[in-house]
Design a protein around this motif. Structure first.
Motif, short mmCIF file in Angstrom:
data_model
loop_
_atom_site.label_atom_id
_atom_site.label_comp_id
_atom_site.label_asym_id
_atom_site.label_seq_id
_atom_site.Cartn_x
_atom_site.Cartn_y
_atom_site.Cartn_z
N MET A 1 0.84 -1.21 0.00
CA MET A 1 0.00 0.00 0.00
C MET A 1 0.87 1.25 0.00
N ARG A 2 0.54 2.18 -0.85
CA ARG A 2 1.33 3.41 -0.92
C ARG A 2 0.96 4.34 0.21
N LEU A 3 1.96 4.96 0.78
CA LEU A 3 1.73 5.89 1.88
C LEU A 3 1.56 7.30 1.31
N SER A 4 0.73 8.07 1.95
CA SER A 4 0.63 9.47 1.54
C SER A 4 1.84 10.22 2.08
N GLU A 5 2.12 11.36 1.50
CA GLU A 5 3.25 12.15 2.00
C GLU A 5 3.00 12.61 3.43
N ASP A 6 1.75 12.91 3.76
CA ASP A 6 1.42 13.31 5.14
C ASP A 6 1.74 12.18 6.11
N ALA A 7 1.37 10.95 5.72
CA ALA A 7 1.63 9.81 6.60
C ALA A 7 3.13 9.60 6.75
N MET A 8 3.87 9.80 5.66
CA MET A 8 5.32 9.62 5.72
C MET A 8 5.95 10.71 6.59
N PHE A 9 5.48 11.92 6.44
CA PHE A 9 6.07 12.98 7.25
C PHE A 9 5.73 12.78 8.74
N ALA A 10 4.51 12.29 9.02
CA ALA A 10 4.15 12.00 10.42
C ALA A 10 5.11 10.95 11.00
N ALA A 11 5.46 9.94 10.18
CA ALA A 11 6.40 8.91 10.64
C ALA A 11 7.78 9.51 10.90
N VAL A 12 8.15 10.48 10.09
CA VAL A 12 9.45 11.15 10.28
C VAL A 12 9.45 11.93 11.59
N ILE A 13 8.37 12.63 11.84
CA ILE A 13 8.28 13.42 13.09
C ILE A 13 8.38 12.51 14.31
N GLU A 14 7.77 11.33 14.21
CA GLU A 14 7.78 10.37 15.34
C GLU A 14 9.06 9.53 15.36
N CYS A 38 15.20 7.82 11.87
CA CYS A 38 16.39 8.59 12.24
C CYS A 38 16.09 9.57 13.36
N LYS A 39 17.04 9.67 14.31
CA LYS A 39 16.84 10.53 15.48
C LYS A 39 17.34 11.95 15.23
N SER A 40 17.79 12.21 14.02
CA SER A 40 18.27 13.58 13.78
C SER A 40 17.09 14.55 13.77
N LYS A 41 17.41 15.83 13.88
CA LYS A 41 16.40 16.89 14.00
C LYS A 41 15.37 16.81 12.86
N VAL A 42 14.12 16.97 13.16
CA VAL A 42 13.08 16.92 12.11
C VAL A 42 13.22 18.14 11.21
N PRO A 43 13.39 17.90 9.92
CA PRO A 43 13.58 19.04 9.00
C PRO A 43 12.26 19.75 8.72
N ARG A 45 9.20 20.79 6.73
CA ARG A 45 8.43 19.99 5.76
C ARG A 45 8.74 20.37 4.30
N ASP A 46 8.93 21.65 4.06
CA ASP A 46 9.18 22.12 2.69
C ASP A 46 10.49 21.59 2.12
N ASN A 47 11.40 21.23 3.01
CA ASN A 47 12.71 20.77 2.55
C ASN A 47 12.81 19.27 2.41
N VAL A 48 11.70 18.56 2.65
CA VAL A 48 11.74 17.10 2.65
C VAL A 48 11.27 16.55 1.31
N VAL A 49 12.00 15.55 0.84
CA VAL A 49 11.58 14.85 -0.37
C VAL A 49 11.59 13.35 -0.04
N PHE A 50 10.61 12.60 -0.54
CA PHE A 50 10.48 11.19 -0.18
C PHE A 50 10.93 10.29 -1.33
N PHE A 51 11.53 9.17 -0.94
CA PHE A 51 12.01 8.19 -1.92
C PHE A 51 11.49 6.80 -1.56
N ALA A 52 11.12 6.04 -2.58
CA ALA A 52 10.64 4.68 -2.33
C ALA A 52 11.79 3.73 -2.03
N GLY A 53 12.98 4.02 -2.55
CA GLY A 53 14.08 3.09 -2.35
C GLY A 53 15.42 3.78 -2.32
N LEU A 54 16.42 3.01 -1.90
CA LEU A 54 17.78 3.53 -1.79
C LEU A 54 18.30 4.04 -3.14
#
Ligand SMILES: [Zn+2]
Length: 190
Positions: A1-14, A38-43, A45-54
């Motif tokens: 199932m494909r994740l929405s960008e909002d769902a992915m960003f929520a996972a990043v925040i958590e 990753c435990k690094s500082k949450v960037p 949102r405007d600067n984030v880009v999502f990738f499906a794979g390495l």
């Protein structure tokens, strides 16, 4: 199932590890990409880009984070992904004389790890493989008659003629001049 960008960003925040392997995220301002956990500082949102794979992240020019090491780990067959990404880079950047030296660092692994994983997947050491690619690219140029030996040598990423000649002979059994003659005869029936 494909994740929405909002769902992915929520996972990043958590920093949610349950999403590791499902996507990666890159930070445009740093050029680094991370796992969701990753435990690094949450960037921003405007600067984030999502990738499906390495390979997608690497192809977009992002480097793996030193902290969460998105290039390693048990999820998502990272070794296979890493080697595939490296093969893509070699195919595009073979002409860069520093490529072999820089590639392991770009993939986020040590030189010895890189050699071992590459050889395991490809069956050739990276140096040998890159040399085959370079000779093939130089041979193409000689065949079309669009370059002399020096031009073909440099355009293929060799730094001097003697290493070019040696590699060319080793891979094709011919000198560049013989190769060109053979091809001319085959191509033009002279
Ligand atoms: Zn990270």
């Amino acid at each position: 199932m494909r994740l929405s960008e909002d769902a992915m960003f929520a996972a990043v925040i958590e920093s949610n590890p349950r999403y590791d392997g499902r996507f990666f995220y890159g930070v445009k301002t740093t050029g680094i990409f991370c796992r969701p956990s990753c435990k690094s500082k949450v960037p921003n949102r405007d600067n984030v880009v999502f990738f499906a794979g390495l390979s997608e992240a690497v192809a977009a020019g992002y480097r793996p984070c030193k902290r969460c090491r998105p290039d390693l780990g048990p999820v998502y067959a990272p070794e296979e992904e890493m080697v595939q990404a490296a093969l893509g880079i070699i195919d595009r950047e073979f002409a860069d004389p520093a490529l072999l030296r820089e590639l392991p660092g770009r993939m986020g692994v040590s030189s010895s790890q890189f050699r071992r994983l590459f050889k395991k997947r490809v069956g050739e050491a990276p140096r040998k493989y890159l040399q085959q690619v370079r000779v093939a690219k130089a041979a193409d140029r000689l065949k079309t008659g669009s370059a002399n030996n020096t031009e073909a040598c440099l355009a293929a990423g060799f730094t001097n003629l003697s290493s070019f000649y040696a590699a060319f002979r080793r891979e094709t059994g011919l000198t560049p001049r013989q190769y060109r003659q053979v091809h001319d005869q085959a191509g033009w029936g002279e």
